[in-house]
Design a protein around this motif. Structure first.
Motif, PDB file in Angstrom:
ATOM      1  N   ARG A 199      -5.377  -3.160  -7.473  1.00 23.17           N
ATOM      2  CA  ARG A 199      -6.199  -3.861  -8.655  1.00 23.17           C
ATOM      3  C   ARG A 199      -5.226  -4.733  -9.835  1.00 23.17           C
ATOM      4  NH1 ARG A 199     -11.317  -2.305  -8.063  1.00 23.17           N
ATOM      5  NH2 ARG A 199     -11.646  -0.507  -6.594  1.00 23.17           N
ATOM      6  N   ARG A 200      -4.053  -3.803  -9.990  1.00 22.47           N
ATOM      7  CA  ARG A 200      -3.393  -4.322 -11.116  1.00 22.47           C
ATOM      8  C   ARG A 200      -2.619  -5.657 -10.688  1.00 22.47           C
ATOM      9  NH1 ARG A 200       2.183  -3.091 -13.240  1.00 22.47           N
ATOM     10  NH2 ARG A 200       1.885  -3.382 -15.480  1.00 22.47           N
TER      11      ARG A 200
ATOM     12  N   GLY B   9     -10.872   4.597 -10.867  1.00 25.57           N
ATOM     13  CA  GLY B   9     -10.069   3.270 -10.306  1.00 25.57           C
ATOM     14  C   GLY B   9     -11.251   2.249 -10.222  1.00 25.57           C
ATOM     15  N   GLY B  10     -12.650   2.675  -9.816  1.00 20.15           N
ATOM     16  CA  GLY B  10     -13.444   1.575  -9.657  1.00 20.15           C
ATOM     17  C   GLY B  10     -14.160   1.743  -8.406  1.00 20.15           C
TER      18      GLY B  10
ATOM     19  N   GLY C 208      -7.740  -4.973  -3.937  1.00 15.42           N
ATOM     20  CA  GLY C 208      -8.128  -5.106  -5.427  1.00 15.42           C
ATOM     21  C   GLY C 208      -9.533  -5.221  -5.806  1.00 15.42           C
ATOM     22  N   ARG C 209     -10.418  -5.627  -4.864  1.00 18.76           N
ATOM     23  CA  ARG C 209     -11.766  -5.674  -5.042  1.00 18.76           C
ATOM     24  C   ARG C 209     -12.480  -4.667  -4.351  1.00 18.76           C
ATOM     25  NH1 ARG C 209     -13.936  -9.684  -2.394  1.00 18.76           N
ATOM     26  NH2 ARG C 209     -12.093 -10.369  -1.255  1.00 18.76           N
TER      27      ARG C 209
ATOM     28  N   GLU D  74      -5.239  -8.501  -2.092  1.00 20.27           N
ATOM     29  CA  GLU D  74      -6.033  -9.124  -2.810  1.00 20.27           C
ATOM     30  C   GLU D  74      -7.538  -8.379  -2.537  1.00 20.27           C
ATOM     31  OE1 GLU D  74      -9.048 -11.938  -4.506  1.00 20.27           O
ATOM     32  OE2 GLU D  74      -8.761 -11.230  -2.344  1.00 20.27           O
TER      33      GLU D  74
ATOM     34  N   ARG E 144      -3.791  -7.777  -8.408  1.00 16.37           N
ATOM     35  CA  ARG E 144      -4.889  -9.040  -8.627  1.00 16.37           C
ATOM     36  C   ARG E 144      -5.018  -9.418 -10.092  1.00 16.37           C
ATOM     37  NH1 ARG E 144     -10.522  -8.940  -8.516  1.00 16.37           N
ATOM     38  NH2 ARG E 144     -11.262 -10.844  -7.889  1.00 16.37           N
ATOM     39  N   ARG E 145      -4.961  -8.321 -10.656  1.00 18.85           N
ATOM     40  CA  ARG E 145      -5.501  -8.687 -12.316  1.00 18.85           C
ATOM     41  C   ARG E 145      -4.365  -9.514 -13.070  1.00 18.85           C
ATOM     42  NH1 ARG E 145      -6.149  -3.743 -13.939  1.00 18.85           N
ATOM     43  NH2 ARG E 145      -4.032  -3.519 -14.670  1.00 18.85           N
TER      44      ARG E 145
ATOM     45  N   SER F 204     -14.948  -1.721  -3.745  1.00 15.69           N
ATOM     46  CA  SER F 204     -15.894  -0.864  -4.512  1.00 15.69           C
ATOM     47  C   SER F 204     -16.658   0.348  -3.669  1.00 15.69           C
ATOM     48  CB  SER F 204     -17.023  -1.492  -5.103  1.00 15.69           C
ATOM     49  OG  SER F 204     -17.702  -2.339  -4.347  1.00 15.69           O
TER      50      SER F 204
ATOM     51  N   MET G 277      -4.754   1.370  -3.971  1.00 21.28           N
ATOM     52  CA  MET G 277      -5.866   0.568  -4.852  1.00 21.28           C
ATOM     53  C   MET G 277      -5.323   0.389  -5.959  1.00 21.28           C
ATOM     54  SD  MET G 277      -9.565   2.109  -3.213  1.00 21.28           S
ATOM     55  CE  MET G 277     -10.072   1.785  -1.732  1.00 21.28           C
ATOM     56  N   ALA G 278      -4.844   1.263  -6.737  1.00 24.45           N
ATOM     57  CA  ALA G 278      -4.356   1.276  -8.108  1.00 24.45           C
ATOM     58  C   ALA G 278      -3.439  -0.020  -8.403  1.00 24.45           C
ATOM     59  CB  ALA G 278      -3.787   2.168  -8.799  1.00 24.45           C
TER      60      ALA G 278
END
Length: 755
Positions: A541-542, A437-438, A288-289, A285, A544-545, A291, A537-538
């Motif tokens: 993020r997915r 990816g952010g 996924g955040r 989690e 978590r989304r 940056s 990370m991809a």
């Protein structure tokens, strides 16, 4: 288990006509869930959190109060299942510091006069003379006595290249003696030495790492009060507490308690298939955040082991002669540079001669008799005046951050082998994927020197670079970055362990086995591929989304069901069944996290994979010829016009018979096959343009060589244009190979991972 057995037993009793027994089973199941749920709520309130578990407790108690035992048993089963999934998804792995401590020497050899005794490291005091054997870890900070030494300091600095230390210089604990046995005068006790400080830093960094709040709890701040108010309104409007219980039943937050953990567990499973071990749902989690990404250099962005980057020669020697002399003298040396030189010799199809009278001077190199000649390899004579060609080599090495092994034959400086730790071929593509990816900020953090770090940072387009960083410096940088944004740290060495622990999430490359970094990190890459960081990370993020999406979807449907229950359209038992249907829907949606996330690259066809492997192998075979182009240019630049004719002829033959057929085959065979995985035929357009420029420079070179062959030398008025042609072709080919290897050859699937 208790709730499922109680529900099933109650249903069986009801079917057999024993309603009283059935209600007894259902009541037992409800109570079995009510007791721990009440404890969870009280514990959360004690910690200052209002969790969605409160709704479950109220609804369980409400079903018992109004005699809706079946509804209570259904809620108990949902609650127990959700808690089980959540605990499985969010169990934090113990951050084991055992690898750090295990690496610490427990005993040391202390010399007192002619007597050598083995004592516990803790018994060493300042002033003791300590003997450290080859391959052993230095137990305490000390000062070299009796001779120089060579040390592998990668555990502390991340620098993959061994460092020579002269008599009187300080050596820190935790480094490895990479040369002959040495003697150190202790300047600190074990507890006050450098390595002990690293262990302490890791422990402190772990201690201040805060836990991640559950996704479900973020919705509780408004969902719980809204539910309680709606239940009260339903009771008041309908005049019956059953309506209030029905509202609470359909509001039981199983979509929150189940959907998020299922998505997180699915993400963990998907990552594991790629060789990415994420220790907990909380770590995924957080990942996924992220940056801001802070990364080590050696072994992370680079291969972590030196290789021969170039071979320079004095007039009268060939590159093959120099590498064979050097490999022969270094044949039996354990030094990491020596191994790189021997491997380079073997890659050229050459067999080193067996040396005799081998002597190795720690910190300077090896000397041996090879085929009747005295050959010295290493740092011998670097402080003397160097000829122009050697001065150019030294200046270039200083700029590029590479090391130089000088080769002397019968006291004459005959050549030099430069050694470098090459950047990973997948690094450029991975950086692009991370940014797409952010990840907004990329920082290089290394103990290596500024030149080597700057080269890598410039090539990758990183936002900041901090070199010559100690382990404590790394912790400070990571914490500073973490105060501004969610930060991940990527590393692979012992020196990275404290910084990994200080980051919001630590990512360790552990393809070579268990290390201190892999023990500290929440995310461990078990395959030696840096691009797995972008994959992880991809996936995070997915997942978590999808977790948030599933929870939100479940809540919307639950709110609609709550409205129906408040209007008297849903009795508690029917509401519990409807809630189960909602659970199934959100779980199915959450399971989408098992699928691979969308990627900016496709999977090449079998034919494309075969061609990629073919041309990747050909690249390795062409490297020597490409290096010879630079050597021919150096001959011209140093005024050796007559010698240049021979080297130019050899280079032209290589270009016409080996290089150009390779490039034309790539254009005709490989590039069309890459259109599908890369998205369009235009994806290779720039590389096709490079092929055209390679053809043009090759044609110019061929014309120059023809003219030189007729004259028997290079005409002075042609030197400038020929130099531009040679240097331009050399750099263009280096760039061309690099781009193909980073953008095309990395499309091959990882054979070691189950995709």
């Amino acid at each position: 288990m208790v709730t499922s057995v109680a529900l099933a037993s109650g249903i069986a009793a009801a079917v057999l006509g024993s309603r009283t027994l059935a209600e007894g089973f259902w009541t037992a199941g409800t109570v079995s869930a009510l007791i721990p749920a009440t404890w969870w709520v009280l514990n959360a309130l004690w910690q200052g959190r209002l969790g969605v578990d409160l709704i479950a407790v109220v609804s369980l108690g409400g079903t018992l109060a109004v005699g809706e035992e079946l509804a209570g048993s259904l809620i108990a089963l949902m609650l127990a299942t959700g808690r089980l999934l959540e605990v499985a998804a969010q169990r934090r792995a113990t951050r084991d510091l055992r690898a750090l401590r295990d690496r610490t020497p427990l005993q040391a050899r202390r010399r007192s006069g002619d007597e050598l005794t083995t004592v516990p490291v803790a018994d060493l005091v300042i002033g003791d003379l300590v003997v450290v054997g080859s391959g052993e870890v230095v137990p305490v900070d000390g000062r070299l006595e009796g001779g120089g030494g060579v040390f592998d300091e990668s555990a502390l600095t991340g620098e993959s290249l061994p460092v020579g230390r002269s008599v009187g210089t300080d050596v820190r604990s935790g480094v490895v003696n990479a040369g002959h046995p040495v003697e150190l005068r202790a300047i600190a006790t074990a507890s006050d030495s450098t390595y002990a400080g690293i262990v302490t830093l890791a422990e402190q960094a772990v201690a201040v790492d805060a836990p991640v709040v559950r996704i479900a709890d973020r919705f509780a701040a408004w969902f719980v009060p809204m539910t309680l108010v709606l239940a009260a309104v339903a009771w008041w409007a309908g005049g019956s507490p059953v309506r209030a219980v029905a509202v609470l039943v359909v509001a039981t937050p199983c979509p929150l308690l189940i959907a998020a953990p299922v998505a997180i567990v699915s993400g963990l499973s998907r990552a594991a298939r790629l060789g990415v071990v994420i220790r907990s749902g909380a770590a995924l989690e957080t990942l996924g955040r992220v940056s801001t990404l802070v990364t080590d250099k050696t072994g992370t962005l680079t291969a972590g082991r030196p290789g021969a980057a170039d071979i320079a020669t004095a007039p009268g020697y060939s590159r093959d002669e120099i590498i064979k002399w050097a490999a022969s003298a270094d044949l039996y040396s354990p030094h990491v540079f020596a191994r790189a030189i021997v491997e380079e010799c073997a890659s050229r199809g050459l067999t080193p001669s067996v040396p005799t009278d081998v002597r190795e001077d720690p910190g300077r190199g090896a000397t041996a008799t090879v085929d009747g000649h005295v050959v010295a390899v290493g740092r011998h004579g670097v402080d003397t005046d160097l000829p122009d060609w050697a001065a150019d080599v030294r200046a270039r090495a200083a700029l590029e951050g590479t090391a130089v092994a000088w080769v002397w034959v019968d006291t004459r400086l005959a050549g030099a082998v430069t050694l470098a730790d090459p950047m990973r071929s997948d690094a450029v593509r991975t950086v692009r994927r991370l940014r797409a990816g952010g990840v907004r900020r990329l920082v290089l953090l290394t103990g290596d020197n500024a030149e080597a770090a700057g080269q890598i940072a410039a090539a990758l387009g990183l936002d900041d670079v901090k070199s010559e960083q100690s382990p404590s410096d790394k912790v400070d940088v990571v914490r500073a970055e973490g105060r501004l944004a969610t930060t991940a740290m990527v590393g692979d060495g012992v020196n990275d362990a404290p910084a990994l622990a200080a980051a919001d999430v630590g990512i360790a490359l552990a393809a070579q086995g268990r290390t201190a970094s892999s023990e500290i990190a929440e995310v461990v890459l078990t395959t030696d591929r840096f691009d797995r960081v972008a994959d992880a990370m991809a996936i995070a993020r997915r997942a978590r989304r999808i977790a948030v999406q599933s929870a939100a979807l479940g809540m919307v449907m639950s709110i609609a069901a709550m409205a129906a229950a408040a209007a008297g359209m849903l009795p508690p038992a029917a509401g519990a069944v409807l809630q189960e249907c909602i659970d199934v829907l959100v779980i199915l949606n959450a399971l989408r996290a098992l699928r691979a996330p969308g990627s900016n690259r496709g999977r090449p066809s079998p034919d494309a994979q075969r061609l990629i492997r073919r041309f990747a192998a050909e690249h390795e075979g062409l490297r020597e010829g490409v290096a010879n182009i630079r050597s021919a240019a150096d001959d011209l630049a140093n005024g050796r016009l007559d010698d240049a004719v021979t080297s130019l002829t050899r280079v032209d033959h290589f270009v016409q018979t080996d290089l150009l057929p390779h490039e034309h085959a790539e254009e005709g065979l490989l590039y069309p096959q890459l259109a599908i995985p890369l998205g369009s035929v235009e994806s290779t357009a720039a590389m096709s343009r490079m092929h055209g420029e390679i053809d043009r420079l090759s044609w110019r070179l061929h014309r120059h060589v023809e003219d030189a062959a007729k004259l028997g030398t290079v005409a002075p008025d042609r030197v400038e244009d020929l130099l531009a042609c040679l240097y331009g072709l050399h750099e263009l080919l280096r760039l061309h190979f690099m781009v193909e290897e980073q953008d095309y050859f990395t499309l091959l699937p990882d054979e070691s991972a189950k995709a």
